[in-house]
Design a protein around this motif. Structure first.
Motif, short mmCIF file in Angstrom:
data_model
loop_
_atom_site.label_atom_id
_atom_site.label_comp_id
_atom_site.label_asym_id
_atom_site.label_seq_id
_atom_site.Cartn_x
_atom_site.Cartn_y
_atom_site.Cartn_z
N PHE A 275 0.84 -1.21 0.00
CA PHE A 275 0.00 0.00 0.00
C PHE A 275 0.87 1.26 0.00
N LEU A 276 1.91 1.28 0.82
CA LEU A 276 2.80 2.44 0.88
C LEU A 276 3.56 2.61 -0.43
N SER A 277 3.89 1.48 -1.08
CA SER A 277 4.64 1.59 -2.34
C SER A 277 3.83 2.23 -3.43
N ARG A 278 2.50 2.21 -3.30
CA ARG A 278 1.63 2.76 -4.33
C ARG A 278 1.28 4.23 -4.08
N LEU A 279 1.72 4.78 -2.97
CA LEU A 279 1.42 6.19 -2.68
C LEU A 279 2.18 7.08 -3.66
N ASP A 280 1.50 8.13 -4.07
CA ASP A 280 2.06 9.06 -5.04
C ASP A 280 2.49 10.33 -4.31
N PRO A 281 3.78 10.63 -4.26
CA PRO A 281 4.23 11.82 -3.50
C PRO A 281 3.72 13.13 -4.08
N SER A 282 3.25 13.10 -5.31
CA SER A 282 2.73 14.33 -5.90
C SER A 282 1.33 14.66 -5.42
N ILE A 283 0.66 13.71 -4.77
CA ILE A 283 -0.69 13.96 -4.23
C ILE A 283 -0.54 14.40 -2.79
N PRO A 284 -1.03 15.57 -2.44
CA PRO A 284 -0.82 16.11 -1.06
C PRO A 284 -1.29 15.16 0.03
N GLN A 285 -2.46 14.52 -0.17
CA GLN A 285 -2.94 13.61 0.88
C GLN A 285 -1.98 12.44 1.07
N HIS A 286 -1.44 11.91 0.01
CA HIS A 286 -0.49 10.80 0.11
C HIS A 286 0.78 11.26 0.84
N GLN A 287 1.26 12.47 0.49
CA GLN A 287 2.45 12.98 1.16
C GLN A 287 2.21 13.20 2.65
N ARG A 288 1.03 13.70 2.96
CA ARG A 288 0.69 13.92 4.37
C ARG A 288 0.65 12.59 5.14
N LEU A 289 0.06 11.57 4.53
CA LEU A 289 -0.01 10.27 5.20
C LEU A 289 1.39 9.73 5.46
N MET A 290 2.27 9.80 4.47
CA MET A 290 3.62 9.28 4.65
C MET A 290 4.35 10.01 5.78
N GLU A 291 4.18 11.32 5.85
CA GLU A 291 4.88 12.07 6.90
C GLU A 291 4.33 11.73 8.28
N GLU A 292 3.01 11.60 8.41
CA GLU A 292 2.44 11.22 9.70
C GLU A 292 2.89 9.81 10.09
N LEU A 293 2.95 8.92 9.13
CA LEU A 293 3.37 7.56 9.42
C LEU A 293 4.84 7.52 9.85
N VAL A 294 5.70 8.30 9.19
CA VAL A 294 7.11 8.34 9.56
C VAL A 294 7.27 8.85 10.99
N ILE A 295 6.55 9.91 11.33
CA ILE A 295 6.63 10.46 12.69
C ILE A 295 6.17 9.42 13.71
N SER A 296 5.09 8.72 13.40
CA SER A 296 4.59 7.68 14.32
C SER A 296 5.60 6.56 14.50
N LEU A 297 6.24 6.14 13.42
CA LEU A 297 7.21 5.05 13.51
C LEU A 297 8.46 5.48 14.28
N VAL A 298 8.92 6.70 14.06
CA VAL A 298 10.10 7.19 14.79
C VAL A 298 9.80 7.25 16.28
N LYS A 299 8.60 7.68 16.64
CA LYS A 299 8.22 7.72 18.06
C LYS A 299 8.20 6.31 18.65
N LYS A 300 7.71 5.36 17.87
CA LYS A 300 7.67 3.97 18.37
C LYS A 300 9.09 3.46 18.63
N ASP A 301 10.02 3.75 17.72
CA ASP A 301 11.40 3.33 17.92
C ASP A 301 12.01 4.02 19.14
N ASN A 302 11.71 5.29 19.29
CA ASN A 302 12.27 6.05 20.40
C ASN A 302 11.75 5.53 21.74
N SER A 303 10.47 5.16 21.78
CA SER A 303 9.90 4.65 23.03
C SER A 303 10.55 3.33 23.44
#
Length: 1627
Positions: free
Chosen positions: A1123-1151
């Motif tokens: 699903f993530l591989s099919r996201l299009d960075p040129s679509i704002p909603q897709h870019q927003r989702l990827m950034e929120e997901l990255v922040i969530s994953l980094v927090k999980k690693d940090n915890s």
């Protein structure tokens, strides 16, 4: 000694013996103490010599007579009643001590009363021993007392025989054998001699042997060996009669004991074996003796005249084999064999692999020796070797069990008949039993997920070699027994699968007959019920292949074959169009005419009259199938559909088989084959006299032909299969009009009995099947238009008829049939199978009126509840009298009919709702939703799917207005699904329906403000689904697949509204990215085997038939990543989702990093961190540069954390890629080297590793020369670190960066100034490691490591590297590896030029796992023959009493427990020691070195847990005495009078050094207190003080250590002296 002196003094001082006896008697009914009983015993022992006529001291006969009378009174009125009272008490120390004391008293008293009194008492006790007297003595006490009386009894053959018979009977019959009963047998042998002892031995051996032979079991073996071991000193003596070694049954008992589950029984058996071997060696004669040398003995015992081994380990006769031999000329070979054998068996008792593995090579030598000497009259029988393997199979340690199985599979099978026959029965018995253990089939170290387990490969080779080694005439019988073992008990899926696969790979050979086919059928019937579907299907396919290869067709009929094929399910293994189906067709064709002939009714065969042909058989079966008796006019139940299923499969097999010759007229051949069926179908609509049973059977056959014929799944097989199916359809559809006419007539009013509900189901299924085929042609479309309107009209009329006051079966069944007919029409319309546009509106309107406008409603508005959930009214039981079976079948059939009626309503309602006939948000929809919740509780679990489909349609329409009702519907449905979690058949369809309903596109799009309660409930259910997936694999896969397809459909545009719903469930997506539960080993094994089966491809028939159920625990991750591989960075909603997901994953690693829990390699925390960074690497190419720059700080901070190797590599790779994207932020990277130096230490290696790949950064930097100088400055400071790993990383980075400088030429070097010399010096230091041993190895390994060698951060940035190659090379468990083919299976994975799926170059894939920090492994060299092994054995040459403490009577002070009496060589006194740990260790030391006894201040210590933890049961083998510290002075003086040398362990002015002191043989070792040593008053009693020479500053040793040194020195001195004496003796 003290008692004897005291008694002598008392008798001398008081000659009134009567008064003395009277004073020591106890009151009647009381329980005297042990001390009082011992006092009476001592007095009677003293009186014994005085009562003799030869005694010179004056005592009149009258006085003697009175004393004898007092003694008799003591025996009969006090001792025996006391024993009776003791018998009634429970177990305990007091009971044991008192009984032993009374028995000792009677053993002294009875001889004083004369032989007559002794005999009378013995006969009285014998009654209790014979279990003939209730309320008397217990058997245990009777045995103990009889053993005590035997020495005082005269030779009485009858009494001896009765006692012996009673003792043996007790051993056989009592639930728990008293050890005293065995001791009684020992006492009988002790008192006998000559012929009498021979007779007792004969009776005992015959009785035990016959008992074991007739009732062989674990309990019998345990008791028999208990007796044999206790009597071994009498049974295993030189030149005795009878000789146990000549008895075959004796060796059977020994072998049964060697493989017994009880460890004590195994030790007893091994003891007997060693005694026999030693006896044979000592006698130095050949064994068994030749008839000429010992003819007299053999003639006296015909039963044992020749030791012929009739049964091996599994007790199958094998005449002419010698079981045990001894040859003086092979003495060395035999001694070595039996010593190795004993060592192996004793080592196996340890149950520890590291202890056992070194002796496995001894098993090889045993096998080789056995093979070389088992032919003909050889020395060794193979059954001894099989005992070793079976002992390993019984091990509690699963790893050791696996070692035993693998070792056996690698055994080179000898071809001698003696070995192969014994071995074959072992294979079909114990070996098959152990193969049922699932844990054996885990993959070995170094194997990947999906690889064939190592043991399976060995098993296949083994079985092939095993059957080839068998005599040809025995192979079939052995194979039959093996298959029967498969059906004799429940086998788990994994062992059954692999054993079936191994059988399928045996060389083709006619080994199985009709019995074998029946055995295979039993396996399919019994063991193919609850297994996992894919594994069960694979096992079916392999078993069918086995039958095709191994069946002797001349012994089975065609009926046997087709009945056998019936047990293979078409949806799991034998599906039409598969490769296995074709193999069966070819097999039938090749063997046509070879099958066993069977009687065929040739009157109905037509032209095909060749007996034994398949066509003739099928024609006969079709005729017999349709041959039914004339109708009696009574209602008949439906015929069994299994007959039609078997016949339909047979017809299709025959048809496919006959289509193989080119140019065959398929249509004509089929028409002649099924002509009776076609004839029946042509008459079914017009012949009113046609029996109903015949019509039903013909329709059953038609239905199964269409269903099975259309089930082909493999495209390349569709050629001939399609032609056959087209011919069948052509023949049937010529008769479609009479068929539909018959069905329509039956459905429209003729079905009125309870059993007709099942009949209606058949008719509707046929109608559905015909419609699905005929809807494509215009001709039959007109037929449908004529058929269905009439059915619709009649059904609606039937349903709208007013109900009767008294429901009848006919009325209720008619309603059920009508509703079922309407549900079929609705289903066909929804699937667009039939085209009824002109009637669609009429049907939908009529259904809407039926459900929402009941006829009883007088208003024009619909009733809210209407006829929703309308139920059939149960008719009165009297109304079923005409039905088959009467009232007894009413409840069973009526419940099913009523449930189907309710299910059919919801099918129609679902179609109504989808057609939007009912207005949205109307009261009718609200009522329907409420009724759907009620229906979930009314319907069986397998019928709820239509309700879920309806709810899925209604929920989005009502969610805004009726949120509470929607929440109730969702939660109730979830409760239903949770309740089905243990029912695999219903759970998965219900789960898919529930997820489709609850996570509907519109429900996912809801925000918290729109429906707060429902969105919270959905999120909570999502969390519970993830929790459920941890125990039930595949649950989360269903959820995430549905959601991802909803958010971003694979085909077509999702729309912004659909995709925006993902932001409400970002947490679910993040969990999917790191999902992967750590399963139990058994669950993981099933997952691995399923992967293995899938990777077999077409080799396994199940892969062509069974649809994948997608329960791979990696599927949620792969789906989320796709699903993530099919996201299009040129679509704002897709870019927003990827950034929120990255922040969530980094927090999980940090915890995880900040948690205080230390995580280990391959732990869940390690795996989650690894998955986090893998996902970040996948997303990195799609992220905007500004966001990537902001991410750098978090990534650099992660580098300072303590991470496992695999995580560290990913973080380092992430750093490199970010710096490549954002080279202007290089200064942030340099600052890491100057941050918290003390806190980083080895963490700095992470940043040094980045510099190893500095070559990819240099071209992108603004000022490369300056950055190179900066890199050298940073690296050089770490080249002098105290930490070796840091220096190693720094030197490697320095070498790589310096090579970049050298590439720039002189310009680059000259700009370095004095740094050049320092760099050269450091690199010279690295090269100097060439001669520094381990440092050189580490320097070489780190340079060859994949991350610093073959890996390129830019080129190798692919999904394969991230998810497969890196985990494989960095030591992650193989269940974390995601191979590329798993992404390819999804088809929705999107790759791009910047992020391909597979690696562009194969360099990394060719590397093997390894790390530079690993120690040298080297090649494991095979151990030498006499390599040192850990040897923990029992000193078996000691008397058996020293081995088996249970055989002893409970003695005073435990001294006689093991046959050792305080009077031996070394006596250790520890009464001054008070710490249980010291006493426990001291007890163990004393027992090991053979001290005669250990003296404690209290025997209560032996129950202390600290004492027991160090004594490790040595207290059971060592006599323990109790002497209080206050009594030590008297005790030491007494021992001095007995000749003991009193030695104290103490440092005094006159102490002797231990190395100079010579211990007398009789030594008493006095140990001091831990703190105060030996008191001054006791020092004066010592003969000598001994001190231990010391070199250290601390002038004190632990008391246990000190004692151990002295005890060993005493043992060493006397062992040396005794050895010298032995060696000095003349030969």
């Amino acid at each position: 000694m003290m008692n004897a002196v005291l008694v002598k003094a008392v008798l001398s001082a008081c000659p009134n013996y009567e008064l003395l006896l009277e004073s020591l008697r106890w009151p009647d009914g009381s329980w005297p103490g042990t001390e009082q009983l011992e006092a009476v015993t001592a007095l009677l022992e003293g009186l014994g010599p005085l009562m003799l006529d030869s005694d010179p001291r004056p005592s009149s006969p009258a006085t003697r007579q009175r004393v004898v009378g007092q003694v008799e009174s003591l025996v009969w009125t006090q001792c025996l009643p006391l024993l009776t009272r003791i018998s009634g008490e429970g177990g305990g120390a007091r009971r044991a001590e008192s009984s032993a004391a009374v028995c000792r008293l009677l053993s002294v008293a009875v001889p004083l009363c004369g032989e007559a009194a002794a005999g009378r008492l013995a006969r009285s006790v014998l009654q209790s021993l014979q279990l003939s007297e209730e309320g008397g003595l217990s058997v245990e006490l009777a045995s103990e007392l009889m053993a005590a009386l035997l020495p005082s009894l005269s030779e009485d053959e009858q009494l001896t025989s009765s006692t012996l018979s009673s003792a043996l009977s007790c051993i056989r019959t009592l639930p728990d054998v008293p050890k005293t009963t065995v001791r009684l047998l020992l006492a009988l042998l002790d008192r006998s001699c000559g012929a009498g002892r021979d007779n007792i031995r004969t009776v005992v051996l015959d009785d035990l042997s016959s008992w074991h032979c007739s009732a062989r079991s674990a309990a019998v073996t345990e008791r028999v060996l208990l007796c044999l071991t206790a009597l071994s000193d009498h049974l295993l003596e030189p030149r005795i009669h009878p000789e146990p070694r000549l008895s075959p049954q004796f060796w059977r008992m020994v072998q049964d004991g060697l493989i017994h589950r009880d460890s004590v029984t195994r030790k007893r058996a091994l003891f007997l074996l060693k005694r026999c071997v030693t006896l044979s060696e000592e006698r130095g004669q050949g064994w068994p003796p030749s008839p000429s040398a010992d003819g007299k003995r053999q003639s006296s015992r015909c039963d044992c005249c020749s030791f012929r081994f009739r049964t091996c380990l599994t007790r199958v006769p094998a005449a002419g084999e010698i079981f045990f031999r001894w040859a003086p000329e092979s003495r060395g070979l035999l001694r070595e064999f039996w010593e190795d054998y004993a060592l192996v068996m004793e080592t196996l008792e340890e149950n520890q692999v590291h202890v056992v593995r070194p002796v496995l090579n001894r098993i090889d030598s045993l096998a080789q020796t056995t093979a070389n000497h088992s032919q003909g009259g050889g020395l060794l029988h193979p059954s001894w070797l099989l005992c070793v393997y079976q002992r390993m199979f019984h091990s509690e340690n699963k790893t050791l069990m696996r070692e035993g199985v693998c070792h056996l599979l690698e055994l080179q099978l000898p071809r001698q008949p003696a070995f192969t026959l014994a071995f074959s029965q072992f294979v079909v018995g114990p070996f098959m039993d152990v193969l049922s253990e699932t844990s054996l089939f885990h993959k070995a170290a170094g194997q990947s997920v999906g690889d064939r387990p190592e043991l399976v490969a060995k098993l296949q080779v083994f079985l092939t070699g095993f059957f080839s080694s068998l005599p040809p005439e025995d192979r079939g019988q052995v194979l039959l027994q093996m298959i029967q073992q498969l059906g004799s008990k429940h086998w788990c899926a994994v062992p059954l699968l692999f054993l079936s696969q191994a059988l399928s790979q045996l060389p083709p050979s006619p080994l199985l007959g009709a019995d074998g086919l029946a055995a295979l059928r039993e396996v399919l019937r019994c063991t193919m019920i609850t297994h996992q579907v894919l594994l069960r299907a694979a096992a079916q396919g392999f078993l069918l292949k086995s039958a095709l290869c191994l069946l002797d067709v001349t012994t089975v009929t065609l009926e046997d074959v087709f009945t056998f094929l019936m047990h293979f399910r078409p949806d799991e293994s034998l599906g039409r169009g598969t490769e296995l189906w074709d193999q069966v067709c070819v097999w039938l064709s090749d063997n046509e005419g070879s099958f066993k002939p069977m009687v065929i009714d040739e009157d109905h065969i037509g032209a095909a009259r060749n007996k034994g042909t398949i066509r003739a058989y099928i024609q006969s079966e079709v005729h017999n199938f349709l041959r039914v008796p004339a109708s009696t006019g009574q209602t008949e139940r439906m015929p069994d559909s299994r007959e039609a299923d078997q016949l339909a499969r047979s017809i299709l097999l025959c048809a496919d088989m006959e289509t193989r010759p080119p140019g065959a007229d398929i249509g004509h051949q089929l028409e002649t084959l099924v002509s009776p069926l076609l004839d029946t179908l042509s008459k079914v609509g017009t012949n009113i006299y046609l029996p109903l049973r015949k019509s039903d059977k013909s329709l059953q056959l038609v239905l199964r032909l269409l269903q099975l014929g259309g089930a082909q799944r493999v495209p390349h097989h569709q050629g001939l299969s399609y032609e056959v199916m087209a011919a069948i359809e052509g023949l049937i559809f010529k008769l479609v009009d009479p068929i539909q006419e018959f069905i329509l007539r039956r459905l429209c009013g003729e079905l009125q009995e309870l059993c007709d509900a099942e009949r209606a189901e058949l008719y509707l299924c046929v109608l559905k099947q015909l419609s699905s085929y005929t809807g494509t042609t215009q001709r039959h479309s007109r037929t449908q238009l004529a058929c269905f309107p009439q059915l619709i009209k009649y059904s609606l009329q039937t349903l709208q008829e007013p109900g009767r006051q008294v429901p009848t079966v006919a009325n209720q069944i008619a309603k059920a049939v009508a509703m079922a007919s309407l549900s079929l029409v609705c289903h066909l319309m929804e699937q667009q199978v039939i085209d009824m546009r002109s009637d669609t509106n009429f049907l939908l309107k009529s259904l809407n009126e039926h459900f929402y406008y009941p006829a009883s409603s007088t208003s024009g508005s619909p009733s809210p509840s209407g006829r929703l959930n309308e139920r059939l009214l149960k008719p009165h039981s009297d109304d079923t009298s005409s039905d088959v079976g009467g009232p007894s079948l009413l409840l069973q059939d009526w419940g099913r009919t009523a449930a189907h009626f309710l299910r059919d309503q919801w099918i129609c309602l679902s179609v109504l709702t989808k057609a939007a006939v009912v207005p949205k948000a109307s009261e009718s929809l609200k009522a329907a939703l409420s009724c759907s919740v009620e229906a979930l509780a009314l319907l069986p679990s397998d019928l709820v799917l239509p309700v879920l489909t309806f709810t899925e349609t209604v929920l989005p329409q009502l969610v805004c207005d009726e949120e509470a009702l929607c929440v109730e519907a969702v939660t109730r449905t979830w409760e239903l699904v949770q309740g089905l979690s243990t029912n695999a058949h219903d759970f998965w369809p219900a789960l898919r329906g529930f997820i489709s309903m609850t996570f509907h596109q519109k429900l996912l799009s809801l925000t918290d403000s729109q429906a707060p309660t429902l969105t919270a409930a959905i999120k909570q259910i999502a969390m519970e689904l993830m929790e459920l997936s941890e125990s039930k694999s595949g649950v989360f896969s269903v959820l995430i697949l549905h959601c991802c397809q909803t958010w971003l459909p694979e085909h077509g545009d999702s729309g912004e509204d659909n995709f925006s719903s993902v932001f409400s469930h970002t947490n679910m997506l993040a969990e999917a990215c790191v999902y992967g539960p750590v399963f139990r080993r058994d669950q993981r094994l099933v997952q691995d085997v399923q992967t293995y089966v899938e990777r077999l491809g077409e080799e396994c028939p199940a892969n062509a038939v069974v649809a994948s159920d997608n329960r791979d625990d990696q599927l949620p991750r792969t789906c989320a990543l796709a699903f993530l591989s099919r996201l299009d960075p040129s679509i704002p909603q897709h870019q927003r989702l990827m950034e929120e997901l990255v922040i969530s994953l980094v927090k999980k690693d940090n915890s995880i990093s900040k948690s205080k829990v230390r995580y280990y390699s391959n732990s869940l925390q390690h795996r989650v961190k690894n998955r986090v960074w893998q996902t970040l690497l996948l997303l990195l190419p799609k992220l905007k540069e500004e966001f990537v720059a902001s991410l750098l700080t978090s990534v650099l901070q992660a580098g300072f954390c303590s991470n496992q190797a695999s995580v560290k590599y990913l973080i380092e790779w992430m750093m490199v890629l970010i710096l490549v994207r954002c080279p202007r932020h290089i200064n942030s990277f340099w600052s890491c080297f100057s941050t918290h130096h003390d806190g980083t230490k080895t963490s700095i290696c992470t940043f040094l590793s980045v510099l190893v790949h500095f070559s990819v950064l240099v071209p992108l930097l603004k000022d490369p020369a300056v950055q190179l100088v900066k890199a050298l400055d940073v690296i050089l400071q770490w080249c002098f670190s105290h930490n070796f790993s840091v220096r190693l990383y720094a030197l490697l980075a320095l070498k790589r960066v310096w090579s970049l400088v050298e590439v720039r030429g002189e310009e680059g070097v000259e700009g370095l100034g004095g740094r050049s010399a320092v760099v050269q010096a450091c690199l010279s230091q690295a090269e100097a490691m060439q001669s520094s041993g381990n440092a050189n190895k580490n320097w070489t390994r780190i340079q060859e490591h994949f991350f610093f060698g073959a890996f390129h951060p830019i080129r190798d940035h692919s999904a394969e590297t991230i998810f497969y190659t890196f985990p494989r090379l960095s030591g992650l468990a193989d269940d974390e590896w995601i191979p590329p083919w798993k992404f390819e299976k999804l088809s929705c994975f999107s790759e791009s030029p910047t992020f391909p799926l597979r690696n562009p170059v194969p360099d990394l894939n060719q590397l093997q796992p390894g790390d530079w920090i690993q120690q040298d492994r080297g090649e494991e060299e095979k151990e030498e023959r006499w390599a040192e092994v850990q040897k923990k054995i029992t000193p078996w040459r000691l008397r058996i009493q020293e081995q088996d403490p249970e055989l002893q009577l409970v003695p005073q002070q435990r001294a006689a427990r093991v046959g050792k009496q305080p009077g031996g060589a070394l006596l250790v006194v520890a009464s001054l020691i008070d710490k249980p740990t010291n006493l426990g260790g001291l007890c163990r030391t004393c027992e090991i070195f053979g001290a005669s006894a250990l003296v404690l201040d209290s025997l209560r210590h032996i129950s202390d847990k600290h004492f027991l933890s160090l004594s490790v049961s040595s207290e059971l083998w060592l006599p323990l005495l109790e002497v209080k510290p206050s009594e030590l002075s008297d005790f030491l003086q007494l021992k001095q009078t007995e000749g003991y040398c009193i030695v104290g362990v103490e440092q005094t002015a006159n102490s002797q050094s231990l190395q100079d002191f010579h211990f007398p043989e009789k030594t008493l070792l006095l140990l001091g207190n831990e703190r105060e040593g030996i008191p001054a008053n006791l020092l004066q009693l010592l003969d000598v003080c001994v001190e231990i020479p010391q070199q250290g500053v601390i002038r004190s040793l632990n008391v246990h250590v000190s004692a151990a040194l002295l005890i060993w020195e005493h043992t060493r001195q006397h062992l040396t002296s005794s050895t010298g004496e032995v060696n000095s003796r003349p030969n």
